[in-house]
Design an enzyme around this catalytic site. Structure first.
Site, short mmCIF file in Angstrom:
data_model
loop_
_atom_site.label_atom_id
_atom_site.label_comp_id
_atom_site.label_asym_id
_atom_site.label_seq_id
_atom_site.Cartn_x
_atom_site.Cartn_y
_atom_site.Cartn_z
NE ARG A 105 25.65 -9.43 2.39
CZ ARG A 105 26.12 -10.49 3.05
NH1 ARG A 105 25.44 -11.64 3.04
NH2 ARG A 105 27.26 -10.42 3.70
CG ASP A 164 3.97 0.00 -12.42
OD1 ASP A 164 5.15 0.08 -12.04
OD2 ASP A 164 2.99 0.28 -11.69
CB THR A 219 2.47 3.69 -15.17
OG1 THR A 219 3.03 2.73 -14.25
CG2 THR A 219 1.88 2.91 -16.33
O1 F6P Z 1 2.88 2.38 -10.10
C1 F6P Z 1 4.18 2.84 -9.99
C2 F6P Z 1 4.84 2.31 -8.76
O2 F6P Z 1 6.17 2.80 -8.74
C3 F6P Z 1 4.83 0.81 -8.59
O3 F6P Z 1 5.76 0.16 -9.39
C4 F6P Z 1 5.07 0.69 -7.11
O4 F6P Z 1 4.56 -0.52 -6.58
C5 F6P Z 1 4.32 1.86 -6.55
O5 F6P Z 1 4.19 2.80 -7.60
C6 F6P Z 1 4.97 2.53 -5.37
O6 F6P Z 1 4.14 3.52 -4.92
P1 F6P Z 1 4.55 4.66 -3.91
O7 F6P Z 1 5.36 5.67 -4.68
O8 F6P Z 1 3.24 5.22 -3.45
O9 F6P Z 1 5.36 4.03 -2.84
#
Ligand code: F6P
Length: 343
Positions: A267, A128, A126
């Site tokens: 911005r 994250d 991930t």
């Molecule tokens: O978990 C990875 C992630 O990129 C997060 O950082 C983000 O909030 C989410 O997935 C976005 O998800 P999707 O690709 O479903 O819009």
């Protein structure tokens, strides 16, 4: 041991193909066949497969995304889906499954192992970096470097126009991407979900830096940062099949508040999926490769119910449940760093 399936679930990230390639190669060397299940748990439910072998995975280490496809399908949210996964195991004559995913995908893997006794091994991915039980997930390093480079570019345009620019980064409820890219990218202020936003303090820092001679400012904000606990800025109210809100839009809200309070032209930019796309960094290619080899070795050792993890630069096997029990949020050291470089 005859046949092992692999799947990639949840949001894609750079490094997934490195895992697939390394696991396939290691399994093949041991005389074990590998197959891919398409589009995450959807493929496991519907029995959708693709051949993976040394030839067709030979040069994918450089590619972002996943050759297997992915989805956010949650088998525990569809009647009969878990039984269908068990049927697929039988029909495809699988001896085990390597599930490559984040909190959600590995949460399903944990339940399939614990409740259904299916032989499953996990690999943590991930952008994250919010999985417990591993020092890093692959995908994070690439995302951070993309975000840092973007912030780098924002410096020159913000400087030319004497503007404040708010850069919104991903990371969901963990501030790792924001903390790394904000500090490394030399932002004036970095905002993370682990600490509530004090908009007056943010504006004070911007004004202080201007008084000290700086003619522009950069704020890096994690999409999951909040003004009040639980009060996220979301793109839509609906939750996904794993119960997540769709975050996004905080940067724009912040920009308006900052402009109103400081009178500095402001911005905002949302980096969004740019952070997930494209080729992986060397770090993510190697981490993904090490995880893939370890997952294959765990298959051979019958280490089911465990996940390959990075601990003090060693790749080890940890219980899957340890990885999915609790999100790994910024620790106190990182919160102090963020605070030190935001005032
Ligand atoms: O978990 C990875 C992630 O990129 C997060 O950082 C983000 O909030 C989410 O997935 C976005 O998800 P999707 O690709 O479903 O819009």
């Amino acid at each position: 041991m005859g046949k092992i399936a692999m799947l990639t679930g949840g949001g894609d990230c750079p490094g997934l193909n490195a895992v697939i390639s390394a696991a396939t190669r290691t399994l093949e060397d041991a005389g074990i066949d590998a197959i891919g299940l398409l589009d995450g748990w959807k493929g496991a439910i519907e029995g959708l497969t693709m051949d993976v072998n040394r030839q067709n995975t030979a040069h994918i280490i450089r590619q972002g995304g996943t050759i297997l496809g992915t989805s956010r399908t949650n088998p525990y949210k569809t009647e009969g889906a878990v039984d269908k996964i068990k049927v697929s195991f039988k029909k495809l004559k699988l001896d085990g499954l390597i599930a490559i995913g984040g909190e959600d995908t590995l949460g399903v893997a944990t339940r399939l192992y614990q409740e259904e006794k299916l032989p499953v091994i996990g690999v943590p991915k991930t952008i994250d970096n919010d999985l417990s039980a591993t020092d890093f997930t692959f995908g994070f390093d690439t995302a951070v470097n993309i975000a840092m480079e973007a912030v780098e570019r924002i410096h020159t345009t913000a400087a030319s126009h004497h503007r404040v620019i708010v850069v919104e980064v991903m990371g969901r409820h963990a501030g790792w991407i924001a903390a790394y890219s904000g500090i490394a990218g030399d932002a004036d202020v970095t905002l993370v979900p682990e600490m509530e936003i004090d908009i007056d303090a943010v504006c004070e820092t911007l004004k202080k830096n201007r008084k000290a001679g700086k003619k522009y400012n950069i704020v890096v904000a994690s999409e999951g940062a909040m003004f009040k606990a639980g009060d996220f800025v979301t793109q839509e109210q609906e939750l996904d099949s794993f119960g997540h809100v769709r975050l996004g839009g905080l940067g724009d809200a912040l920009a308006r508040m900052i402009e109103k309070r400081t009178d500095y032209e402001t911005r905002s930019v949302i980096l969004g999926h740019i952070q997930r796309g494209g080729a992986p960094t060397a770090f993510d290619r190697i981490l993904g490769t090490r995880f893939g080899v370890k997952a294959a070795q765990m298959v051979m050792a019958g280490d089911w119910g465990k996940m390959a993890a990075l601990k003090s630069n060693e790749i080890v096997a940890v219980p899957l449940a340890d990885a999915t029990g609790e999100l790994k949020l910024l620790n106190d050291d990182f919160k102090s760093l963020v605070t030190l470089f935001s005032k």
